[in-house]
Design a protein around this motif. Structure first.
Motif, short mmCIF file in Angstrom:
data_model
loop_
_atom_site.label_atom_id
_atom_site.label_comp_id
_atom_site.label_asym_id
_atom_site.label_seq_id
_atom_site.Cartn_x
_atom_site.Cartn_y
_atom_site.Cartn_z
N VAL A 181 41.89 25.26 36.52
CA VAL A 181 42.44 25.24 37.87
C VAL A 181 43.94 24.96 37.79
CG1 VAL A 181 42.38 24.10 40.13
CG2 VAL A 181 40.25 24.47 38.85
N VAL A 182 44.72 25.80 38.48
CA VAL A 182 46.18 25.66 38.50
C VAL A 182 46.63 25.69 39.96
CG1 VAL A 182 48.38 26.69 37.83
CG2 VAL A 182 46.43 26.77 36.26
N ARG A 183 47.29 24.62 40.41
CA ARG A 183 47.77 24.55 41.79
C ARG A 183 49.03 25.37 41.97
NH1 ARG A 183 48.74 18.50 42.46
NH2 ARG A 183 49.36 19.07 44.59
N LYS A 184 49.12 26.02 43.11
CA LYS A 184 50.32 26.80 43.43
C LYS A 184 51.52 25.86 43.62
CE LYS A 184 47.87 30.63 45.64
NZ LYS A 184 47.69 31.42 46.88
N PRO A 185 52.73 26.28 43.30
CA PRO A 185 53.14 27.62 42.89
C PRO A 185 53.19 27.84 41.39
CG PRO A 185 55.08 26.34 43.37
CD PRO A 185 53.91 25.43 43.62
N ALA A 186 52.53 27.01 40.59
CA ALA A 186 52.55 27.19 39.13
C ALA A 186 51.86 28.47 38.70
CB ALA A 186 51.90 25.98 38.44
N ASN A 187 51.13 29.11 39.62
CA ASN A 187 50.52 30.40 39.28
C ASN A 187 51.57 31.45 38.96
OD1 ASN A 187 51.11 30.19 42.22
ND2 ASN A 187 50.40 32.32 42.26
N LEU A 188 52.82 31.24 39.38
CA LEU A 188 53.87 32.20 39.05
C LEU A 188 54.13 32.25 37.55
CD1 LEU A 188 56.48 31.58 41.91
CD2 LEU A 188 54.50 33.11 41.87
N GLY B 66 51.06 37.17 32.44
CA GLY B 66 50.06 38.22 32.59
C GLY B 66 48.64 37.69 32.50
N VAL B 67 48.43 36.41 32.80
CA VAL B 67 47.09 35.83 32.79
C VAL B 67 46.44 36.06 34.16
CG1 VAL B 67 45.75 33.69 32.59
CG2 VAL B 67 47.73 34.08 31.10
N GLU B 68 45.29 36.67 34.17
CA GLU B 68 44.61 36.99 35.42
C GLU B 68 43.85 35.78 35.95
OE1 GLU B 68 42.35 40.24 33.96
OE2 GLU B 68 43.92 41.71 34.35
N TYR B 69 43.66 35.75 37.29
CA TYR B 69 43.00 34.59 37.90
C TYR B 69 42.38 34.98 39.23
CZ TYR B 69 47.67 34.53 40.14
OH TYR B 69 48.83 34.87 40.78
N ASP B 70 41.54 34.10 39.71
CA ASP B 70 40.93 34.22 41.04
C ASP B 70 41.79 33.41 42.00
OD1 ASP B 70 39.27 34.52 43.19
OD2 ASP B 70 37.72 33.16 42.47
N LYS C 159 42.97 31.48 45.35
CA LYS C 159 42.52 30.73 46.52
C LYS C 159 43.74 30.37 47.37
CE LYS C 159 38.30 30.79 44.94
NZ LYS C 159 37.24 31.62 45.59
N ASP C 160 43.51 29.62 48.44
CA ASP C 160 44.61 29.35 49.37
C ASP C 160 45.75 28.57 48.71
OD1 ASP C 160 43.37 30.67 51.42
OD2 ASP C 160 42.50 28.86 52.31
N THR C 161 45.44 27.46 48.06
CA THR C 161 46.48 26.60 47.51
C THR C 161 46.42 26.47 46.00
OG1 THR C 161 45.07 24.64 47.81
CG2 THR C 161 46.54 25.23 49.64
N TYR C 162 45.54 27.20 45.38
CA TYR C 162 45.37 27.10 43.93
C TYR C 162 44.80 28.40 43.41
CZ TYR C 162 40.44 26.31 45.04
OH TYR C 162 39.16 26.45 45.52
N VAL C 163 44.78 28.55 42.08
CA VAL C 163 44.15 29.69 41.45
C VAL C 163 43.22 29.18 40.35
CG1 VAL C 163 46.13 31.17 41.93
CG2 VAL C 163 45.96 30.04 39.70
N VAL C 164 42.29 30.03 39.94
CA VAL C 164 41.33 29.65 38.91
C VAL C 164 41.32 30.73 37.83
CG1 VAL C 164 38.96 29.00 38.37
CG2 VAL C 164 39.91 28.48 40.64
N VAL C 165 41.67 30.34 36.62
CA VAL C 165 41.53 31.21 35.45
C VAL C 165 40.11 31.06 34.95
CG1 VAL C 165 42.41 31.72 33.14
CG2 VAL C 165 43.97 30.87 34.90
N LYS C 166 39.43 32.17 34.71
CA LYS C 166 37.99 32.09 34.44
C LYS C 166 37.67 31.32 33.17
CE LYS C 166 36.89 36.35 31.91
NZ LYS C 166 35.99 37.51 31.89
N HIS C 167 38.59 31.30 32.21
CA HIS C 167 38.42 30.47 31.02
C HIS C 167 39.79 29.98 30.58
CE1 HIS C 167 36.97 28.82 27.30
NE2 HIS C 167 35.73 29.26 27.53
N ALA C 168 39.90 28.69 30.36
CA ALA C 168 41.19 28.10 29.97
C ALA C 168 41.75 28.75 28.72
CB ALA C 168 41.03 26.59 29.77
N ALA C 169 40.87 29.21 27.84
CA ALA C 169 41.33 29.83 26.59
C ALA C 169 42.16 31.08 26.84
CB ALA C 169 40.13 30.15 25.70
N LEU C 170 41.99 31.71 27.99
CA LEU C 170 42.81 32.88 28.30
C LEU C 170 44.29 32.49 28.41
CD1 LEU C 170 40.61 34.72 30.95
CD2 LEU C 170 41.28 35.60 28.71
N PHE C 171 44.58 31.37 29.06
CA PHE C 171 45.96 30.90 29.13
C PHE C 171 46.48 30.55 27.74
CE2 PHE C 171 48.58 27.04 28.91
CZ PHE C 171 49.77 27.54 29.43
#
Length: 352
Positions: A137-144, A150-154, A156-168
């Motif tokens: 889980v990464v809170r916005k605006p750190a999703n930038l 180029g890490v993809e995520y799901d 949400k309103d105030t945060y994003v979710v990377v499906k597996h931390a290992a991707l980051f």
């Protein structure tokens, strides 16, 4: 059915509103890779044997002498040790904050960076989310920052979710370690600091396994790396945590290490980024080690502050080295246009 005719195609499509936010440090919008949820895509998986460029039924490697393998490994590693015996920046700890710091710094090809990580596998705790779960889980605006990588995520309103931390972690490492001005020395421990005239001037190193066995053997002296700036990213307290600031206290360069307070995500992440700074001359502290020295709250399983603290530490270092940076008002784009602090969406950013 003939193998050549065996093919399968799967198509998935989903769309959401793409985002392309303006940067605080540039008058132009930064072109960002869109997230997984932000673009339609098609995946074709071919089962055709013709797609394999070699014969798997009768595979043979080219011959090699064992001594060649030894020489290639040894020569390259020794060359790296010679190169970084006197380097620009040493980063202690290759967790999410240390990697983010190194990634941002390494955009400047004129800066030599050595990363010292005592574990065989870098990444710290960023291979998994909380309680050994997978999602990050990464809170916005750190999703930038994730967009930049180029890490993809799901989203949400105030945060994003990377499906597996290992991707980051795997993505940032693959981009970082491919850069010619970066060397990761994993399985190497920072046993001490070099301090001259009240300024940190490097680190004392040893093989991690040697460091763990000083009480079982004798006469295992260390090696050294001199550096213009040392970044301590050793994490929160534990058997191997917060070693940088604990050493500063033991040699009288700081008064106390109060330790982090109880968990408060909202208070913790802002504080970690705000308090990332040069703590003594020549040494910058980043990541959860900041909480140890300032008594900030722990944040638990959310990772945005690690990324942003690492990026801020990089810009602190740029300032110390005399380069344009995002903290002193100088335009990083004057020298290296890609030096952009990806976290900012507004006209406010954390100052130590």
């Amino acid at each position: 059915m003939a193998a050549a005719s065996m093919a399968a195609t799967a198509t998935f499509s989903t769309t959401t509103k793409p985002h392309n936010p303006p940067s605080l440090f540039s008058s132009k919008s930064i072109s960002k890779p869109t997230s997984l949820a932000a673009r339609p895509f098609s995946v074709s998986a071919s089962l055709s044997a013709a797609s394999v460029p070699y014969n798997l039924s009768n595979f043979k490697f080219e011959p090699i002498k064992e001594s060649i393998v030894s020489r290639e490994m040894t020569r390259r590693y020794m060359t790296d040790m010679i190169t970084h015996a006197d380097t620009d920046v040493v980063i202690i700890g290759a967790g999410s904050a240390g990697l983010s710091c190194a990634y941002e710094l390494s955009k400047n090809p004129d800066i030599k960076i050595a990363i010292v990580e005592q574990s065989v596998s870098p990444g710290g705790g960023a291979w998994l989310g909380g309680q050994l779960f997978s999602a990050m889980v990464v809170r916005k605006p750190a999703n930038l920052f994730l967009d930049e990588l180029g890490v993809e995520y799901d989203e949400k309103d105030t945060y994003v979710v990377v499906k597996h931390a290992a991707l980051f972690t795997s993505t940032i490492m693959s981009k970082l370690l491919a850069r010619p001005n970066v060397k990761l020395f994993n399985a190497v421990a920072a046993e001490d600091l070099i301090v001259k005239n009240g300024r940190v001037g490097g680190v004392v190193t040893n093989w991690a396994l040697v460091s763990m066995n000083h009480d079982t053997q004798s006469c295992m002296d260390p090696n050294v790396m001199e550096a213009k700036v040392v970044v301590s990213s050793c994490g929160h307290d534990g058997p191997f945590g917060a070693t940088g600031v604990k050493r500063l206290k033991s040699i009288g360069m700081i008064d106390s290490v109060p330790g982090m307070k109880a968990l408060d995500m909202n208070a913790a992440e802002d504080a970690i980024v705000r308090l990332t700074r040069e703590i003594v001359p020549g040494m910058v502290v980043t990541g959860m080690e900041v909480a140890e020295i300032d008594g900030a709250c722990r944040m638990g399983p959310t990772f945005g502050a690690m990324m942003m603290s690492g990026q801020k530490a990089a810009h602190v270092v740029l300032g110390l080295l005399g380069f344009p940076n995002a903290l002193d008002g100088a335009s990083a784009g004057n020298l290296h246009p890609e030096l952009v602090l990806a976290s900012a969406e507004t006209n406010e950013f954390a100052q130590a």
